[in-house]
Design an enzyme around this catalytic site. Structure first.
Site, PDB file in Angstrom:
ATOM      1  N   GLN A  28       0.776  -1.252   0.000  1.00  0.00           N
ATOM      2  CA  GLN A  28       0.000   0.000   0.000  1.00  0.00           C
ATOM      3  C   GLN A  28       0.805   1.299   0.000  1.00  0.00           C
ATOM      4  OE1 GLN A  28      -3.368   2.354   2.655  1.00  0.00           O
ATOM      5  NE2 GLN A  28      -2.987   0.249   3.132  1.00  0.00           N
ATOM      6  N   GLU A  45       1.238  -1.247   8.296  1.00  0.00           N
ATOM      7  CA  GLU A  45       0.452  -0.109   8.764  1.00  0.00           C
ATOM      8  C   GLU A  45       0.383   0.054  10.290  1.00  0.00           C
ATOM      9  OE1 GLU A  45      -1.517   2.361   7.133  1.00  0.00           O
ATOM     10  OE2 GLU A  45      -1.913   3.033   9.163  1.00  0.00           O
ATOM     11  N   ASP A  94       0.545   3.741   6.042  1.00  0.00           N
ATOM     12  CA  ASP A  94       0.828   3.381   4.650  1.00  0.00           C
ATOM     13  C   ASP A  94       0.541   4.539   3.692  1.00  0.00           C
ATOM     14  OD1 ASP A  94       1.744   0.831   5.039  1.00  0.00           O
ATOM     15  OD2 ASP A  94      -0.200  -0.112   4.834  1.00  0.00           O
ATOM     16  N   GLY A 101      -7.890  20.431  19.681  1.00  0.00           N
ATOM     17  CA  GLY A 101      -7.523  21.805  19.339  1.00  0.00           C
ATOM     18  C   GLY A 101      -8.067  22.757  20.392  1.00  0.00           C
ATOM     19  N   GLY A 102      -8.086  24.013  20.063  1.00  0.00           N
ATOM     20  CA  GLY A 102      -8.537  25.018  21.027  1.00  0.00           C
ATOM     21  C   GLY A 102     -10.047  25.110  21.146  1.00  0.00           C
TER      22      GLY A 102
HETATM   23  N1  COA Z   1      11.520 -10.443  -9.207  1.00  0.00           N
HETATM   24  C1  COA Z   1      12.139 -11.237  -8.319  1.00  0.00           C
HETATM   25  N2  COA Z   1      12.100 -11.042  -6.997  1.00  0.00           N
HETATM   26  C2  COA Z   1      11.355 -10.001  -6.549  1.00  0.00           C
HETATM   27  C3  COA Z   1      10.668  -9.130  -7.413  1.00  0.00           C
HETATM   28  C4  COA Z   1      10.766  -9.388  -8.812  1.00  0.00           C
HETATM   29  N3  COA Z   1      10.161  -8.616  -9.692  1.00  0.00           N
HETATM   30  N4  COA Z   1      10.029  -8.208  -6.674  1.00  0.00           N
HETATM   31  C5  COA Z   1      10.308  -8.486  -5.399  1.00  0.00           C
HETATM   32  N5  COA Z   1      11.106  -9.553  -5.305  1.00  0.00           N
HETATM   33  C6  COA Z   1      11.666 -10.152  -4.120  1.00  0.00           C
HETATM   34  C7  COA Z   1      12.584  -9.220  -3.367  1.00  0.00           C
HETATM   35  O1  COA Z   1      13.815  -9.143  -4.015  1.00  0.00           O
HETATM   36  C8  COA Z   1      12.636  -9.868  -2.006  1.00  0.00           C
HETATM   37  O2  COA Z   1      13.562 -10.951  -2.044  1.00  0.00           O
HETATM   38  P1  COA Z   1      14.785 -11.155  -1.016  1.00  0.00           P
HETATM   39  O3  COA Z   1      14.262 -10.884   0.342  1.00  0.00           O
HETATM   40  O4  COA Z   1      15.175 -12.571  -1.274  1.00  0.00           O
HETATM   41  O5  COA Z   1      15.848 -10.209  -1.379  1.00  0.00           O
HETATM   42  C9  COA Z   1      11.261 -10.497  -1.890  1.00  0.00           C
HETATM   43  O6  COA Z   1      10.662 -10.422  -3.178  1.00  0.00           O
HETATM   44  C10 COA Z   1      10.273  -9.927  -0.933  1.00  0.00           C
HETATM   45  O7  COA Z   1      10.439  -8.563  -0.649  1.00  0.00           O
HETATM   46  P2  COA Z   1       9.975  -7.983   0.760  1.00  0.00           P
HETATM   47  O8  COA Z   1       9.919  -6.528   0.645  1.00  0.00           O
HETATM   48  O9  COA Z   1      10.831  -8.550   1.836  1.00  0.00           O
HETATM   49  O10 COA Z   1       8.462  -8.534   0.905  1.00  0.00           O
HETATM   50  P3  COA Z   1       7.705  -9.159   2.178  1.00  0.00           P
HETATM   51  O11 COA Z   1       6.378  -9.580   1.657  1.00  0.00           O
HETATM   52  O12 COA Z   1       8.484 -10.204   2.870  1.00  0.00           O
HETATM   53  O13 COA Z   1       7.534  -7.919   3.180  1.00  0.00           O
HETATM   54  C11 COA Z   1       6.821  -5.700   3.801  1.00  0.00           C
HETATM   55  C12 COA Z   1       6.537  -6.962   2.972  1.00  0.00           C
HETATM   56  C13 COA Z   1       5.773  -4.681   3.444  1.00  0.00           C
HETATM   57  C14 COA Z   1       6.719  -6.034   5.292  1.00  0.00           C
HETATM   58  C15 COA Z   1       8.244  -5.191   3.479  1.00  0.00           C
HETATM   59  O14 COA Z   1       8.355  -5.031   2.089  1.00  0.00           O
HETATM   60  C16 COA Z   1       8.586  -3.873   4.173  1.00  0.00           C
HETATM   61  O15 COA Z   1       8.840  -3.820   5.378  1.00  0.00           O
HETATM   62  N6  COA Z   1       8.585  -2.786   3.394  1.00  0.00           N
HETATM   63  C17 COA Z   1       8.973  -1.460   3.879  1.00  0.00           C
HETATM   64  C18 COA Z   1       7.895  -0.830   4.704  1.00  0.00           C
HETATM   65  C19 COA Z   1       6.589  -0.741   3.984  1.00  0.00           C
HETATM   66  O16 COA Z   1       6.456  -0.177   2.930  1.00  0.00           O
HETATM   67  N7  COA Z   1       5.547  -1.289   4.653  1.00  0.00           N
HETATM   68  C20 COA Z   1       4.204  -1.026   4.274  1.00  0.00           C
HETATM   69  C21 COA Z   1       3.676  -1.912   3.281  1.00  0.00           C
HETATM   70  S1  COA Z   1       2.081  -1.352   2.898  1.00  0.00           S
END
Ligand code: COA
Length: 478
Positions: free
Chosen positions: A67, A189, A218, A297-298
């Site tokens: 998001q 979030e 988010d 607020g106020g």
């Molecule tokens: N091709 C191949 N691999 C891909 C890819 C693509 N096109 N797009 C993503 N990936 C891979 C990434 O390289 C990563 O691999 P790695 O960990 O082996 O290096 C993997 O997909 C997953 O990425 P990740 O961001 O760790 O996803 P997740 O589902 O485990 O975590 C979140 C999700 C949201 C918790 C995490 O992305 C995060 O903390 N983001 C930052 C904060 C944020 O924006 N949070 C709010 C989300 S609404």
């Protein structure tokens, strides 16, 4: 003497002019990286409002998911940026399949956050996939991502690598936390709402901390990031250089909860009289407390019941006892004597009596629907807000008329509602289009944006860099 001074001045002016010309010439000799694709569009001869959109010509390499990041890039797309969403072959953004309501169709979670974008599938861990990404880096102005910390770098897309390929590129990231003890944490979030101070200050005093329905962690951080990107694009017009933009979700939430940090500091100087616990004689603790529906607020306010509240969970109104209209409020609720009563006439006298005041106002609001209260109060400039349900918002004509709620058609799910651009630009009407299907624009982007030939596209297709690996057969899996 004066003549000599004048001549010297003229000489130095001419020299300055010459050297300025020289600088221009020198600069002109060394074309900026990606000079062709980044040449600013010509000044339009069309009248204002018909000359394209604010971010026309800006290309975004959108590596976002879930998001926070998609909120940001969708806004930029609404403002005219060409947003190229890179997704994992076969899977795509995880939200395509989350909270599905229509079998086989992209979820509303995805469609409402990814409108007006193009989708290309690339396996970023495949060598050929990395080549394609490098080409995209050279062609685009901004890379936006919100992977877990370190994931972008593990793909080989370090800031140094990106800047070597394209020194003009802006690299914008959402992370859960900024540098510090939690910088490596994954964050969603509600983690941000809790860590940013919103949850501890939301809810009723005698209940647990609460998260809010508005996605301030988010979508709120996505908004902050969009502002950072636009600022970096503007600075780039002077420096020619891209930069990193980082928005931590904790920081974004704290920015939105700053009035509560204000109150934390005020506590040192005594109790907070606008909090209803003050009037109720409940002592304050060491930290900003939860304040229920106090206004913060106020001008004191509270949520009050309206006609029908017994059966309708949203038959309520937010009522603000703004000081300048106190007399009108007293007349409306049948308490004209409060206008002169020393216990009620002036705002400071009212603060310890807020509970009694709002209970009395509620006796009046309970006799009217929330819309009747709205109509009556607005005639007297009394600020009130009906508690609108999502059903009422979805059906609201004025929100449709302004393009804040938009109905769009989709090839696999049919018509759906989305939120258009809440930021209205008079010369840049929002460009709200349906979300793309997974990989819908892969071919088009490879050829038209990246300039691959037919032969090269065929090679890419057979390499597995843009397609999902075939599912192993039962025999292979065994
Ligand atoms: N091709 C191949 N691999 C891909 C890819 C693509 N096109 N797009 C993503 N990936 C891979 C990434 O390289 C990563 O691999 P790695 O960990 O082996 O290096 C993997 O997909 C997953 O990425 P990740 O961001 O760790 O996803 P997740 O589902 O485990 O975590 C979140 C999700 C949201 C918790 C995490 O992305 C995060 O903390 N983001 C930052 C904060 C944020 O924006 N949070 C709010 C989300 S609404």
């Amino acid at each position: 003497m004066a003549r000599r001074k004048k001549a010297a001045k003229a000489k130095s002016k001419a020299a300055a002019k010459k050297s300025a010309k020289k600088v221009v010439k020198l600069r002109a000799k060394k074309p900026a990286a990606n000079a062709v694709s980044h040449t600013p569009p010509r000044r339009s001869t069309k009248p204002w409002g018909e000359a394209g959109r604010a971010l026309d010509g800006v290309k975004i390499l959108d590596f976002t998911h879930v998001q926070s990041g998609p909120t940001c890039t969708q806004l930029l797309a609404y403002m005219g940026a060409d947003v190229i969403k890179v997704e994992r072959p076969g899977i795509g953004d995880i939200t395509r399949g989350q909270l599905r309501d229509v079998k086989g169709a992209d979820s509303l979670y995805f469609t409402m956050l990814n409108g007006s974008k193009r989708s290309i599938t690339i396996d970023s861990k495949h060598p050929k996939g990395r080549d394609i990404l490098d080409r995209l880096v050279k062609q685009c102005d901004v890379l936006v991502e919100n992977f877990a910390p370190g994931a972008l770098e593990r793909m080989g897309l370090t800031f140094a690598h990106i800047h070597k390929l394209n020194p003009r590129m802006i690299v914008a990231s959402v992370k859960g936390f900024g540098p510090g003890p939690y910088e490596d944490c994954k964050v969603y979030e509600n983690v941000a709402q809790c860590a940013g101070g919103a949850a501890s200050t939301t809810g009723f005093r005698d209940g647990p901390p609460l998260v809010t329905g508005a996605q301030i962690g988010d979508s709120g951080t996505g908004l902050h990031l969009a502002l950072g990107i636009v600022a970096a694009l503007y600075q780039r017009t002077r420096t020619g250089r891209g930069q990193k933009v980082l928005c931590a979700m904790q920081d974004g939430v704290l920015n939105l909860a700053r009035v509560k940090l204000r109150d934390q500091q005020r506590l040192k100087h005594g109790p907070l009289p606008e909090y209803s616990q003050y009037g109720e004689g409940v002592p304050f603790g060491a930290a900003t407390p939860r304040a229920g529906n106090d206004s913060g607020g106020g001008q004191p306010g509270w949520i009050l019941k309206c006609k029908g509240w017994e059966n309708d969970p949203d038959a309520y109104i937010y009522f603000i006892t703004q000081a300048p209209v106190w007399g009108a409020i007293c007349d409306l609720i049948g308490k004209p004597e409060w206008k002169t009563d020393p216990d009620y006439a002036a705002p400071p006298a009212r603060l310890p009596r807020l509970r009694r005041i709002f209970d009395t106002v509620e006796q009046w609001t309970k006799t009217k629907t929330k819309f009747e209260v709205m109509d009556i109060c607005n005639k007297h400039d009394i600020p009130v807000g009906p508690i609108l349900s999502m059903k009422e918002i979805a059906e609201d004509k004025s929100l449709r008329d302004t393009g804040t709620v938009v109905e769009i058609d989709h090839p696999t799910r049919g018509a759906y509602l989305t939120v258009g651009n809440p930021i209205k630009l008079s010369d840049s009407p929002a460009d709200v289009r349906r979300s793309p299907l997974l990989g819908e624009h892969t071919d088009e982007i490879l050829r038209k944006v990246l300039g691959y030939s037919d032969k090269e596209v065929a090679e890419i297709k057979s390499s597995g860099a843009i397609t999902a690996p075939d599912k192993p057969t039962k025999a292979e899996a065994a």
